[in-house]
Design an enzyme around this catalytic site. Structure first.
Site, mmCIF file in Angstrom:
data_model
loop_
_atom_site.group_PDB
_atom_site.id
_atom_site.type_symbol
_atom_site.label_atom_id
_atom_site.label_comp_id
_atom_site.label_asym_id
_atom_site.label_seq_id
_atom_site.Cartn_x
_atom_site.Cartn_y
_atom_site.Cartn_z
ATOM 1 N N CYS A 84 -39.423 1.477 66.046
ATOM 2 C CA CYS A 84 -40.504 1.832 66.762
ATOM 3 C C CYS A 84 -41.540 2.692 66.155
ATOM 4 C CB CYS A 84 -39.696 2.588 68.117
ATOM 5 S SG CYS A 84 -38.564 1.608 68.827
ATOM 6 N N GLY A 134 -43.931 3.406 33.933
ATOM 7 C CA GLY A 134 -45.021 3.072 34.656
ATOM 8 C C GLY A 134 -45.796 1.774 34.411
ATOM 9 N N ARG A 151 -42.180 0.284 51.394
ATOM 10 C CA ARG A 151 -43.343 0.275 50.442
ATOM 11 C C ARG A 151 -44.497 -0.148 51.295
ATOM 12 N NH1 ARG A 151 -44.374 -2.132 46.411
ATOM 13 N NH2 ARG A 151 -44.944 -0.357 45.168
ATOM 14 N N GLU A 174 -39.219 5.042 29.500
ATOM 15 C CA GLU A 174 -38.660 5.296 30.960
ATOM 16 C C GLU A 174 -38.863 3.992 31.881
ATOM 17 O OE1 GLU A 174 -39.576 9.153 32.113
ATOM 18 O OE2 GLU A 174 -38.594 10.125 30.474
ATOM 19 N N TYR A 218 -47.185 3.019 51.158
ATOM 20 C CA TYR A 218 -48.437 2.847 50.091
ATOM 21 C C TYR A 218 -49.325 1.793 50.597
ATOM 22 C CZ TYR A 218 -44.394 4.758 47.270
ATOM 23 O OH TYR A 218 -43.565 5.733 46.790
HETATM 24 N N1 LLP Z 1 -40.313 8.367 34.848
HETATM 25 C C1 LLP Z 1 -40.455 9.086 35.467
HETATM 26 C C2 LLP Z 1 -40.462 10.757 35.025
HETATM 27 C C3 LLP Z 1 -40.985 9.088 36.751
HETATM 28 O O1 LLP Z 1 -41.405 9.835 37.818
HETATM 29 C C4 LLP Z 1 -40.923 7.431 36.993
HETATM 30 C C5 LLP Z 1 -41.416 6.913 38.151
HETATM 31 C C6 LLP Z 1 -40.663 6.833 35.959
HETATM 32 C C7 LLP Z 1 -40.233 7.109 34.938
HETATM 33 C C8 LLP Z 1 -40.391 5.122 36.219
HETATM 34 O O2 LLP Z 1 -41.897 4.601 36.615
HETATM 35 P P1 LLP Z 1 -42.029 2.917 36.881
HETATM 36 O O3 LLP Z 1 -41.630 2.361 35.159
HETATM 37 O O4 LLP Z 1 -40.928 2.426 37.753
HETATM 38 O O5 LLP Z 1 -43.245 2.800 36.979
HETATM 39 N N2 LLP Z 1 -41.910 4.596 44.989
HETATM 40 C C9 LLP Z 1 -43.090 4.172 44.184
HETATM 41 C C10 LLP Z 1 -43.143 4.528 42.656
HETATM 42 C C11 LLP Z 1 -42.813 5.971 42.390
HETATM 43 C C12 LLP Z 1 -42.480 6.411 40.957
HETATM 44 C C13 LLP Z 1 -42.050 7.634 40.673
HETATM 45 N N3 LLP Z 1 -41.869 7.735 39.225
HETATM 46 C C14 LLP Z 1 -43.551 2.725 44.403
HETATM 47 O O6 LLP Z 1 -42.600 2.381 45.431
HETATM 48 O O7 LLP Z 1 -44.362 2.154 44.041
#
Ligand code: LLP
Length: 420
Positions: free
Chosen positions: A344, A240, A314, A275, A318
């Site tokens: 389209c 995150g 994206r 993660e 979003y």
């Molecule tokens: N761990 C879990 C359980 C997750 O669900 C996620 C992301 C991560 C780790 C990694 O999160 P990060 O470090 O990348 O923020 N498609 C969206 C983002 C969806 C994130 C889903 N889960 C976007 O393009 O912003």
């Protein structure tokens, strides 16, 4: 400008290669990743945690190209996966299964079996029912499934609602108030070995305080469990960490983030698992696209490019912002435009109402911060073959996924006999 990308002699380069050269070789649209940027990003985060026991598990969903995964495996990274397909990719890339954590609210029995047989580090279990099913699968295999329970800490990460996952109303995890009972149940199951606690509160988070708040809750729960004789080895704080998309955005630097996290965990007996996805790949990749047409509408001016929402969803999904540059240094007059793709749908845009230098048909544009949730979320909508992926290292570049062909588009489809 992000690490690995720069203008040199008036041209946009990925490391030592002008992106124009890549466009000439593989065409556009095309994703380009910088190997040094991946390495630099991983090492920065890794060294920020090197003084405690911490395992970084790159979140495969952010970018699952085999070459990217192999690079992370070589750096010593573990992996956070959410499907059997991602586990398959990690194993094929040479990832170490003993450094894999398996998250997600809807694992199938088949995926559980695959995880257990591969010897992954642990499953992040998201419901009581999942726990029972996992126990059954493990016993049938004559093994124990190592687990953490994903807690929903009810924390607002103050990010986009689609990517906030730790709120009470969300589908993820088990409420912290009920978690103790689930742990008490878990320790009695023959096919389950309890090893951790997990939470993931959302994505693209800038503020470290929601992380701190979440870790406090997890540590407290682990301490309570210890008093009951349940030993927790790992605290998995999810991913995150936010990145910069706009010039004026200031995400927390990894060492600052690490300091805040370490303050909470350093004097505990628990090992840390992270993660991260976006922070490790987001700004290590670009999407290269070419101007097809410029078009003056009744109210707006449009730049029609050859990359579309099927390549990078994206902005459409979003309403997210990606910085876009010309692949050559331009001092042309700026005008307000929408940069749109050929699909389209009115939602097919990469940028709206953006001040952008005047461009012409054939010009190359660089969409920045496209290394995370870019190619992985792409589709064949409008029967558009998916773009190739290229990795640059120094003066060399390598096609790490070729462009799809029309044949690829119809692979697996069949016209049934009655239509013949
Ligand atoms: N761990 C879990 C359980 C997750 O669900 C996620 C992301 C991560 C780790 C990694 O999160 P990060 O470090 O990348 O923020 N498609 C969206 C983002 C969806 C994130 C889903 N889960 C976007 O393009 O912003």
């Amino acid at each position: 400008m992000y690490y690995g990308f720069n203008y040199k002699k008036g041209e946009f380069y990925a490391e030592g290669v002008p992106v124009r050269e890549i466009a000439n070789a593989v065409g556009t649209p095309c994703y380009i990743y910088s190997y040094s940027a991946l390495k630099h990003g991983f090492e920065k985060l890794h060294s920020a945690f090197s003084d405690i026991e911490a395992l970084i598990c790159f979140s495969v969903k952010a970018n699952s190209n085999l070459a990217v995964l192999r690079a992370f495996a070589n750096f010593g990274s573990g992996f956070d996966i959410v499907s059997g397909g991602e586990l398959f990719r990690v194993l094929n890339a040479g990832g170490d299964p003993s450094k894999v954590v398996f998250s997600g609210v809807g694992k199938t029995e088949e995926e559980m079996r695959f995880g257990i047989d591969s010897g992954i580090l642990f499953f992040n279990v998201e419901s009581l029912e999942e726990l029972y099913v996992l126990d059954g699968v493990a016993r049938k295999e004559g093994k124990k499934a190592r687990i953490a329970i994903r807690i929903n800490p009810d924390i607002d990460p103050k990010t986009h609602p689609y990517i906030s996952t730790g709120l009470k109303k969300s589908k993820f995890g088990i409420e912290i108030e009920r978690a103790l009972d689930v742990y008490r149940e878990a320790v009695n199951l023959k096919g389950i070995e309890v090893v951790g606690i997990d939470a993931h509160i959302g994505s693209q988070i800038f503020d470290v305080s929601p992380f701190v708040e979440s870790i406090r809750k997890l540590v407290q729960l682990a301490d309570t469990l210890a008093k009951e004789g349940v030993d927790i080895e790992y605290i998995d704080i999810g991913g995150g960490i936010g990145i910069q998309y706009r010039e004026d955005e200031k995400p927390p630097p990894p060492d600052l983030f690490a300091q805040a996290v370490k303050r909470e965990i350093a004097n505990t007996p628990y090992k840390l698992v992270l993660e991260p996805g976006r922070v490790l790949v987001g700004n290590a990749g670009i999407l290269l696209t070419k101007v097809l047409y410029t078009k003056v509408g009744a109210l707006k001016k449009f730049i029609v490019v050859d990359a579309a929402m099927n390549d990078l969803i994206r902005p459409a999904f979003y309403d997210s912002y990606h910085e876009i540059l010309t692949a050559y240094e331009s001092d042309a007059k700026r005008e307000k435009v929408d940069i749109v793709g050929p699909v389209c749908e009115s939602g097919d845009f990469l940028a709206r109402d953006r001040m952008f230098p005047v461009v012409k048909r054939g010009d190359l544009l660089v969409v920045q911060s496209a290394g995370a949730y870019g190619f992985v979320m792409s589709s064949n909508y409008n029967s558009r073959p998916r773009a190739p992926e290229v990795m640059v290292k120094g003066e060399e570049f390598f096609v790490v996924r070729r462009r799809e062909t029309y044949e690829d588009l119809i692979r697996g489809e069949e016209i049934p006999g009655f239509l013949r």
